[in-house]
Each structure stands twice: as C-alpha cells, then as structure tokens.
Design a protein around this motif. Structure first.
Motif, PDB file in Angstrom:
ATOM      1  N   ARG A 110       0.804  -1.232   0.000  1.00 48.54           N
ATOM      2  CA  ARG A 110       0.000   0.000   0.000  1.00 48.54           C
ATOM      3  C   ARG A 110       0.831   1.274   0.000  1.00 48.54           C
ATOM      4  NH1 ARG A 110      -5.311  -0.664   1.542  1.00 48.54           N
ATOM      5  NH2 ARG A 110      -5.465   1.505   0.849  1.00 48.54           N
ATOM      6  N   ILE A 111       2.107   1.185   0.446  1.00 45.88           N
ATOM      7  CA  ILE A 111       2.910   2.399   0.585  1.00 45.88           C
ATOM      8  C   ILE A 111       4.189   2.342  -0.247  1.00 45.88           C
ATOM      9  CG2 ILE A 111       4.174   3.863   2.209  1.00 45.88           C
ATOM     10  CD1 ILE A 111       2.181   3.068   4.376  1.00 45.88           C
ATOM     11  N   CYS A 112       5.015   1.369   0.018  1.00 47.56           N
ATOM     12  CA  CYS A 112       6.350   1.348  -0.597  1.00 47.56           C
ATOM     13  C   CYS A 112       6.305   1.182  -2.121  1.00 47.56           C
ATOM     14  CB  CYS A 112       7.197   0.246   0.035  1.00 47.56           C
ATOM     15  SG  CYS A 112       7.499   0.505   1.795  1.00 47.56           S
ATOM     16  N   LEU A 113       5.581   0.159  -2.589  1.00 42.31           N
ATOM     17  CA  LEU A 113       5.535  -0.084  -4.033  1.00 42.31           C
ATOM     18  C   LEU A 113       4.878   1.067  -4.802  1.00 42.31           C
ATOM     19  CD1 LEU A 113       4.765  -3.921  -4.164  1.00 42.31           C
ATOM     20  CD2 LEU A 113       6.959  -2.751  -4.510  1.00 42.31           C
ATOM     21  N   PRO A 114       3.713   1.574  -4.336  1.00 43.99           N
ATOM     22  CA  PRO A 114       3.135   2.741  -5.025  1.00 43.99           C
ATOM     23  C   PRO A 114       4.063   3.948  -5.012  1.00 43.99           C
ATOM     24  CG  PRO A 114       1.494   1.713  -3.617  1.00 43.99           C
ATOM     25  CD  PRO A 114       2.803   1.062  -3.297  1.00 43.99           C
ATOM     26  N   LEU A 115       4.755   4.159  -3.897  1.00 42.88           N
ATOM     27  CA  LEU A 115       5.668   5.299  -3.826  1.00 42.88           C
ATOM     28  C   LEU A 115       6.810   5.137  -4.825  1.00 42.88           C
ATOM     29  CD1 LEU A 115       6.498   7.935  -2.500  1.00 42.88           C
ATOM     30  CD2 LEU A 115       7.695   6.622  -0.738  1.00 42.88           C
ATOM     31  N   LEU A 116       7.369   3.932  -4.932  1.00 49.17           N
ATOM     32  CA  LEU A 116       8.443   3.698  -5.892  1.00 49.17           C
ATOM     33  C   LEU A 116       7.968   3.932  -7.320  1.00 49.17           C
ATOM     34  CD1 LEU A 116      10.127   0.499  -4.376  1.00 49.17           C
ATOM     35  CD2 LEU A 116      11.100   2.806  -4.514  1.00 49.17           C
ATOM     36  N   ARG A 117       6.754   3.460  -7.639  1.00 51.80           N
ATOM     37  CA  ARG A 117       6.202   3.693  -8.990  1.00 51.80           C
ATOM     38  C   ARG A 117       6.048   5.187  -9.258  1.00 51.80           C
ATOM     39  NH1 ARG A 117       2.836  -0.864  -7.836  1.00 51.80           N
ATOM     40  NH2 ARG A 117       1.171   0.550  -7.142  1.00 51.80           N
ATOM     41  N   ASN A 118       5.541   5.903  -8.269  1.00 53.11           N
ATOM     42  CA  ASN A 118       5.319   7.339  -8.456  1.00 53.11           C
ATOM     43  C   ASN A 118       6.627   8.115  -8.546  1.00 53.11           C
ATOM     44  OD1 ASN A 118       2.551   6.976  -8.428  1.00 53.11           O
ATOM     45  ND2 ASN A 118       2.348   7.371  -6.230  1.00 53.11           N
ATOM     46  N   VAL A 119       7.649   7.689  -7.802  1.00 52.61           N
ATOM     47  CA  VAL A 119       8.956   8.342  -7.889  1.00 52.61           C
ATOM     48  C   VAL A 119       9.549   8.148  -9.280  1.00 52.61           C
ATOM     49  CG1 VAL A 119      11.340   8.261  -7.071  1.00 52.61           C
ATOM     50  CG2 VAL A 119       9.468   8.282  -5.421  1.00 52.61           C
ATOM     51  N   ARG A 120       9.434   6.938  -9.824  1.00 51.22           N
ATOM     52  CA  ARG A 120       9.935   6.687 -11.174  1.00 51.22           C
ATOM     53  C   ARG A 120       9.209   7.566 -12.192  1.00 51.22           C
ATOM     54  NH1 ARG A 120      10.214   1.089  -9.619  1.00 51.22           N
ATOM     55  NH2 ARG A 120       8.141   0.736 -10.536  1.00 51.22           N
ATOM     56  N   ALA A 121       7.898   7.677 -12.040  1.00 50.69           N
ATOM     57  CA  ALA A 121       7.121   8.513 -12.959  1.00 50.69           C
ATOM     58  C   ALA A 121       7.522   9.979 -12.828  1.00 50.69           C
ATOM     59  CB  ALA A 121       5.627   8.338 -12.679  1.00 50.69           C
ATOM     60  N   ALA A 122       7.766  10.438 -11.607  1.00 49.32           N
ATOM     61  CA  ALA A 122       8.166  11.827 -11.389  1.00 49.32           C
ATOM     62  C   ALA A 122       9.537  12.100 -12.004  1.00 49.32           C
ATOM     63  CB  ALA A 122       8.178  12.131  -9.891  1.00 49.32           C
ATOM     64  N   LYS A 123      10.472  11.159 -11.842  1.00 47.02           N
ATOM     65  CA  LYS A 123      11.802  11.320 -12.430  1.00 47.02           C
ATOM     66  C   LYS A 123      11.722  11.448 -13.938  1.00 47.02           C
ATOM     67  CE  LYS A 123      14.825   9.050  -9.047  1.00 47.02           C
ATOM     68  NZ  LYS A 123      15.733   7.887  -8.805  1.00 47.02           N
ATOM     69  N   ALA A 124      10.823  10.685 -14.543  1.00 50.53           N
ATOM     70  CA  ALA A 124      10.710  10.677 -16.007  1.00 50.53           C
ATOM     71  C   ALA A 124      10.273  12.032 -16.560  1.00 50.53           C
ATOM     72  CB  ALA A 124       9.736   9.584 -16.444  1.00 50.53           C
ATOM     73  N   THR A 125       9.593  12.843 -15.755  1.00 47.57           N
ATOM     74  CA  THR A 125       9.134  14.156 -16.227  1.00 47.57           C
ATOM     75  C   THR A 125      10.285  15.151 -16.339  1.00 47.57           C
ATOM     76  OG1 THR A 125       8.691  15.057 -14.004  1.00 47.57           O
ATOM     77  CG2 THR A 125       6.923  13.786 -15.078  1.00 47.57           C
ATOM     78  N   GLY A 126      11.334  14.931 -15.563  1.00 46.64           N
ATOM     79  CA  GLY A 126      12.442  15.882 -15.551  1.00 46.64           C
ATOM     80  C   GLY A 126      12.207  17.076 -14.657  1.00 46.64           C
ATOM     81  N   GLY A 141      -0.299   9.256  -4.793  1.00 47.85           N
ATOM     82  CA  GLY A 141      -0.368   9.939  -6.079  1.00 47.85           C
ATOM     83  C   GLY A 141       0.691  11.008  -6.227  1.00 47.85           C
ATOM     84  N   ILE A 142       0.669  11.678  -7.381  1.00 44.07           N
ATOM     85  CA  ILE A 142       1.602  12.762  -7.697  1.00 44.07           C
ATOM     86  C   ILE A 142       0.800  14.051  -7.817  1.00 44.07           C
ATOM     87  CG2 ILE A 142       3.294  13.624  -9.360  1.00 44.07           C
ATOM     88  CD1 ILE A 142       3.756  10.744 -10.232  1.00 44.07           C
ATOM     89  N   ILE A 143       1.346  15.142  -7.254  1.00 49.14           N
ATOM     90  CA  ILE A 143       0.708  16.456  -7.345  1.00 49.14           C
ATOM     91  C   ILE A 143       1.672  17.406  -8.039  1.00 49.14           C
ATOM     92  CG2 ILE A 143      -0.308  18.379  -6.088  1.00 49.14           C
ATOM     93  CD1 ILE A 143      -0.851  16.451  -3.773  1.00 49.14           C
ATOM     94  N   LEU A 144       1.235  18.017  -9.129  1.00 44.18           N
ATOM     95  CA  LEU A 144       2.015  19.040  -9.811  1.00 44.18           C
ATOM     96  C   LEU A 144       1.574  20.402  -9.280  1.00 44.18           C
ATOM     97  CD1 LEU A 144       3.030  19.302 -13.509  1.00 44.18           C
ATOM     98  CD2 LEU A 144       1.912  21.260 -12.420  1.00 44.18           C
ATOM     99  N   ASN A 145       2.519  21.154  -8.741  1.00 50.19           N
ATOM    100  CA  ASN A 145       2.241  22.497  -8.222  1.00 50.19           C
ATOM    101  C   ASN A 145       2.904  23.515  -9.133  1.00 50.19           C
ATOM    102  OD1 ASN A 145       1.283  21.686  -5.268  1.00 50.19           O
ATOM    103  ND2 ASN A 145       3.099  20.487  -5.757  1.00 50.19           N
ATOM    104  N   THR A 146       2.166  24.525  -9.530  1.00 51.77           N
ATOM    105  CA  THR A 146       2.765  25.508 -10.426  1.00 51.77           C
ATOM    106  C   THR A 146       2.369  26.933 -10.060  1.00 51.77           C
ATOM    107  OG1 THR A 146       3.129  26.142 -12.736  1.00 51.77           O
ATOM    108  CG2 THR A 146       0.910  25.367 -12.152  1.00 51.77           C
ATOM    109  N   ALA A 147       3.359  27.831 -10.209  1.00 48.34           N
ATOM    110  CA  ALA A 147       3.141  29.273 -10.080  1.00 48.34           C
ATOM    111  C   ALA A 147       3.613  29.959 -11.364  1.00 48.34           C
ATOM    112  CB  ALA A 147       3.902  29.815  -8.869  1.00 48.34           C
ATOM    113  N   ASP A 148       3.674  29.202 -12.432  1.00 51.87           N
ATOM    114  CA  ASP A 148       4.123  29.689 -13.736  1.00 51.87           C
ATOM    115  C   ASP A 148       2.902  30.072 -14.567  1.00 51.87           C
ATOM    116  OD1 ASP A 148       5.020  29.910 -16.408  1.00 51.87           O
ATOM    117  OD2 ASP A 148       6.709  28.586 -16.008  1.00 51.87           O
ATOM    118  N   ALA A 149       2.797  31.335 -14.899  1.00 53.38           N
ATOM    119  CA  ALA A 149       1.631  31.801 -15.651  1.00 53.38           C
ATOM    120  C   ALA A 149       1.524  31.117 -17.007  1.00 53.38           C
ATOM    121  CB  ALA A 149       1.697  33.320 -15.831  1.00 53.38           C
TER     122      ALA A 149
END
Length: 636
Positions: free
Chosen positions: A22-38, A109-117
């Motif tokens: 419930r925690i470790c595996l989902p977190l690892l998947r989400n970290v990999r996805a976040a890394k892929a965005t750059g 999950g992953i949250i994208l936060n932006t202050a870029d107009a």
C-alpha cells in the motif's frame, strides 16, 4: 514454537506486506514517474487528499516532528505535505527550488504544483486534457451534484441553465440592491448617541450585506439576517432554537459549521441519528432544516413560474434552476434535465460560495484600506470627481460602474484579490493517457491522473509576471520568506494604473525563455492587464467563475457607497478611549495608530485560513467609520 510467537510473526509479516503493497511499491512507482518528467520533485510520506490519513498524520507524525526537530525550511516535506502551504508559504518554495513548477510525490499519487503563468495558461486553455478534479469537490454534494462538482456533458448543462441568472440585466439589480443595503449597513454602525460605534467584527456585517443582496437579486427573496447567532461561540442551546426559525438563521449555522457538516454527511444516516454526540445532532438538524427551507423556496418558485406571476421569476438563479427541470426550455426540447437533488445542490453551492466570496473580499478591502490610508485617500479623491454632488439615488449603473471598474476603485479591488484570492488553488487532473506541457522552457510529459494545483497566492506574487518596485522597508519586510527585494507582498493598488514608473517592468523581462510577455498597460484608461495565467482569482477559461461579474458589481458598489461619504479607520478601543484620543497630540496618535496597524497586519499575515473560501478565523480587526472630514488618524 509457541502459538503466541507464531501469531506475532504472522502479524508482523502481514504488516510488512501491507506496508509494502500500500505504501512502498506505489511510492516507488510514483517516484519513477516523477523522475521521467524531468521536473523537480519532493517525496512526502502520505497523500494529503486522503482526508482521513492526512487528518491522522497531521495530529501525530507532524506534531512529533515539530517537537523533536528544528523549524523546517520552506522546502521541507513537513510543510509541503499540508493542504495550507500555498497560503502560508506563497511563492517561497518555488523560489527556493529555482523553478515555478515542481512535483510532490506520495504513495497515493503525484501532485504538480505551479506558479508559472505560462503553464497555468496552457492548463486552463486545454479543458479536455486537464479537466477539473471533481473528486476533490465530492464533499460539497451534501444536497446534490452541482455546477462546481460536475464535469463533461452534465457540467455543460448545469452551466447552460445557470448562466442566464448572471446576465447584465441581473447585475443592474445587484447594483440597485447593493446601493440600498450598503446604506442600511452604514446606518447600523451608528450608536444611540448618533456617533459611529466601533465595528468589532466587520465580517458579520459584510456577510449580512452579501446575503441580503443575493437574496433579492438571485433568489427573489427579502432575506433578513438573524441576530441570535453572531459567532462561533454561540451556545448550543441558542443554536438549537435558532436553526428552526428562518432560512437565514439556518444558513448562518450551516456556514459556521460547514466543514463538520460535510464530514458528517459522509457517514451513514443511522450513525448520525443514533449517535449520542450533541454536536452531531445539531449539525444534522441544521442540515435538514436548511434543506426544508430550500425545498420550500423551490416549490414556491415552481408555482410562480406556472402562474407566470412575475417576469423576474424565470431569470433569477432559483427560477433558472427550476426551469432546468422542464422538458422544454425556451421552446426547445431538452435531452437532459436537472433532478430535484441537483437543483438543491446548485442552490446550496451558489449561496454558500457566492455570498462568502463577496463578503470576505469586501471585508478584506475595508481592512486593507484602513491599514493604508494613503490609498484610501486616492480612492476618495476619485469618487469625489466621479459623483460630485450627486446623491446615491442618482448614480447610474451604465455610466458610473465602468468608470469605477477602470479607475482607482477597480485597481483597489484587483489588488485585494491579488493578495487575498477567494480560494488557494485551482485543482485540475491529467486526463489519460498522459499530457505534454511546456515548463521551464522545455516540453515535458505529465503522467495520467496526476493532480494539478494552480497555486494562486504564489503566481499572484511571482515577480516574473508582475510589475513591481522596491519594498517600502528593507528592515521590516511584509513577508519575511520571499520577495524581499520587491513590493509584491504589499498592498499597492497603484500598480494597476497607467502610467507605471519605468522600473516596474524590469522584473517582467528578465527571463528570455518566457513564451508570453505581460502586456503593457492599456492606453484607453483601463487597468493593467496581467499576462495570461498570472491573475486567476476567479479562475479562467471555460470553467471560470460564473459569478465573477456579480461579485465585482456588488463589491465595487458597496465600497463606492461607503468611501464616497465616509472613511474607514482602525479602531483603537483596546488601547485608548475616545476621550483619550481626542486630547492626544500628533505623536501620541501616530504611536497609537502604529500599534493598531501592527496588530492588523499581523492578523492578515498570520490568521488567514481556507474553509471553502479564504477568511480570517478566530480573530478580527476592529474598525471605526467616520464622516469624511472627522477622521481621527487621517493626518498622520
């Protein structure tokens, strides 16, 4: 091996398996996805949109960390895992990370936060690829689905039905009613001795004003605000009696306890009815009582529409919602129609969100003008020029409102909304399979189901997109965490006016990678137009706020009535009586005002919370209204 040891070992193995699954595996998947965005990312231990988990962790894990660890920096997960960080930290995390867009990665999950107009403009302009994150709004469906919590064809129908209630014809009625109710509010500030009394909680009065205007302009009802419930400390006994008295009394109780009521409505009904908890029963009683009032109003309006008794019954909000249940609207067959619960849900959300937005913004405008008398003088000077010797009854919606909107008063409202927007973030979600955006000058692919937060307080203070000058004081910054070299944390309505000093544009042109440039001030005497995506107090695009114009008309009109005749000042009753103030010299009054000013600034900087809308919670800044020419602190 003893049975107890076997059971313990089994329990531990299962616990580890559950944590891993419930925690470790989902977190690892989400970290990999976040890394892929750059994009830059921060790992946090839990997903704060999981209400129960976030509530539990904030009361355990975060409190333990606060006790055992030193004060966290603005980039710490301990701050960024909370829901209120956009209000508390504003643009400072973005500046510290060196980017205006970053990710928060959690097991849930992953949250994208932006202050870029630029990023915000892309997201708001692509509604199909980045739809509203409606699941976040499920808690406001306590009476039924509505235009805020729906999406797709259902949302489009809700929007189509409710839009005519916010026409320019209806805004003329808003103007007329606000002129009337603002004068009534001012009269209520006068004590038995004929002198203005101190207004300890201006929010109560602006709430009353807003509800009365909404009642007359949107509901076709004359709503009288109750006197028995006035704040959160009202006794349970008085609340219990009040909730069965009137629509407005029930509304105030629901408004005060809205968060707890929304949480309770998620529980099974039998739990609520069987619980011995008095607070649960009070909230359920208020919820049911206000529901009865709404059903009664809807039934009354349905009868009026059938009888054709009034032209306005079909065009105000409640009339439009009732018409949305008909098979034929304006002679056209409807493929869908509103259910009874959807009529109730829309009525609820428009009343709650609508009157709170106007009431809170008017309150903040009065507080900020009291804290900045020089800006207030500029507003009053302009109002004298616009209205001259005309009485309020001679003011014209068609002629006067555009001038107010495009002048110093309009600049004041825009600056209030820049500093204190009605909501903290605009939530969107990435539609499957994934979506590409341009961030920090390069294209990146964002995974499906990533939650997006358009951080309003941050983008409203981003020096890359706003005209700004040097701070008023280097030694006493308005906000110690960010913008120490500019004035974007300060209340300066003049930044919206034409012409600007040349230096105000320098920060806007520093980054040559920006795909859009903030336009120059308009040359036709209108206010400065920020870059697309830089100013979003009412959102933008197809999901922009329906009631924006309604709120603008109401707030501008109320401020014009008040400031054309009176001055709003900080009350000093806490430190000196009226008699003591009258005999004070200039220096004594200056020191007294400075004390009140510090307390007011502290409240606005540190006591804001977001409960559906941004508001002051648990505190107030007392005000005193004075006839122009009879001010006590205006010559300091």
């Amino acid at each position: 091996m003893p049975v107890s040891v076997t059971l313990l070992a089994t329990f531990l193995i299962l616990s580890v398996a559950i944590v891993a699954h419930r925690i470790c595996l989902p977190l690892l998947r989400n970290v990999r996805a976040a890394k892929a965005t750059g994009l830059h990312y921060v790992i946090v231990p839990y997903y704060h949109y999981n209400f129960l988990t976030a509530r539990l962790m904030s009361r355990t894990l975060l409190r333990i960390c606060d006790v055992l660890c030193s004060r966290p920096p603005v980039t710490s997960w301990r701050l960024l895992v909370t829901s209120a960080w956009p209000l508390k930290l504003r643009h400072s995390p973005f500046k510290a990370f060196g980017t205006d867009t970053f990710l928060i990665v959690a097991p849930g999950g992953i949250i994208l936060n932006t202050a870029d107009a630029d990023v915000i403009a892309q997201i708001l302009g692509r509604g199909a690829e980045f739809p509203k994150a409606t699941e976040i709004y499920s808690s406001i469906n306590i009476y039924g689905k509505n235009v805020v919590s729906s999406d797709g064809p259902i949302w489009r129908y809700h929007r189509k039905i409710t839009s005519p209630a916010f026409s320019e014809k209806n805004n003329q009625l808003v103007w007329k009613e606000t002129l009337d109710r603002s004068r009534a509010m001012l009269e209520s500030f006068i004590g038995p001795d004929g002198r203005f009394r101190t207004v300890d909680h201006i929010a109560r009065d602006t709430t009353r004003l807003s509800l009365e205007v909404m009642g007359r302009a949107s509901l076709g009802e004359k709503l009288e605000w109750p006197t028995s419930i006035t704040n959160n400390s009202t006794s349970d006994k008085s609340c219990s009696k009040a909730v069965s008295r009137s629509f407005t009394t029930s509304l105030e109780y629901v408004t005060v306890h809205i968060v707890s009521i929304m949480a309770l409505m998620a529980l099974p009904e039998w739990v609520l009815r069987k619980t011995p908890c008095v607070a649960f029963k009070k909230s359920l009683e208020a919820y049911e009582d206000w529901g009865r009032h709404m059903r009664s109003m809807i039934s009354k309006r349905r009868s009026e529409l059938k009888a054709g008794s009034s032209e306005t019954t079909a065009t105000d909000l409640i009339g439009q919602l009732v018409r949305g249940q008909d098979d034929l609207v304006d002679g056209k067959s409807q493929s869908v129609s509103l259910t009874d619960s959807e009529v109730m849900g829309n009525l609820f959300v428009f009343i709650i969100a609508g009157h709170e937005t106007s009431a809170n913004t008017l309150q903040f405008a009065l507080l900020l003008l009291a804290l900045h008398p020089q800006s207030q003088k500029l507003v009053q000077k302009e109002l004298d020029k616009i209205f001259g010797d005309r009485s309020v009854s001679e003011w014209s919606f068609e002629q006067d409102l555009p001038v107010l909107l495009n002048g110093m008063l309009g600049a004041t409202l825009s600056e209030v909304l820049r500093l204190i927007s009605p909501v903290l973030t605009i939530p969107k979600i990435v539609a499957p399979p994934s979506q590409k955006i341009v961030a920090d000058g390069r294209e990146t692919e964002i995974p499906a189901k990533t939650l997006i937060r358009l951080c309003i307080p941050a983008v409203h203070r981003n020096p890359n997109f706003w005209p700004c000058g040097p701070p008023t004081s280097l030694d006493r910054p308005a906000f110690p965490l960010d913008n120490l070299d500019n004035d974007l944390e300060e209340f300066k309505p003049e930044r919206w006016l034409d012409p600007f000093p040349q230096y105000t544009y320098e920060a806007l042109w520093r980054n040559e990678n920006r795909s859009s440039r903030p336009p120059s001030p308009n040359s036709d005497n209108k206010l400065y137009t920020p870059a697309k995506g830089a100013y979003i107090p009412f959102s933008d695009g197809q999901r922009s706020c329906l009631g924006r114009r309604f709120a603008q008309v109401e707030i501008l009109t109320a401020l014009a009535v008040i400031l054309s005749q009176y001055t709003v000042e900080l009350a000093v009753d806490e430190w000196a009586s009226d008699e003591e103030v009258e005999i004070m010299g200039l220096e004594e009054r200056r020191e007294l005002w400075s004390t009140a000013h510090k307390k007011g600034q502290f409240a606005l900087q540190n006591k804001l919370v977001c409960i559906i809308t941004v508001q002051l919670n648990g505190t107030s800044v007392p005000l005193r209204f004075a006839k122009k020419g009879h001010e006590r602190f205006y010559d300091l």
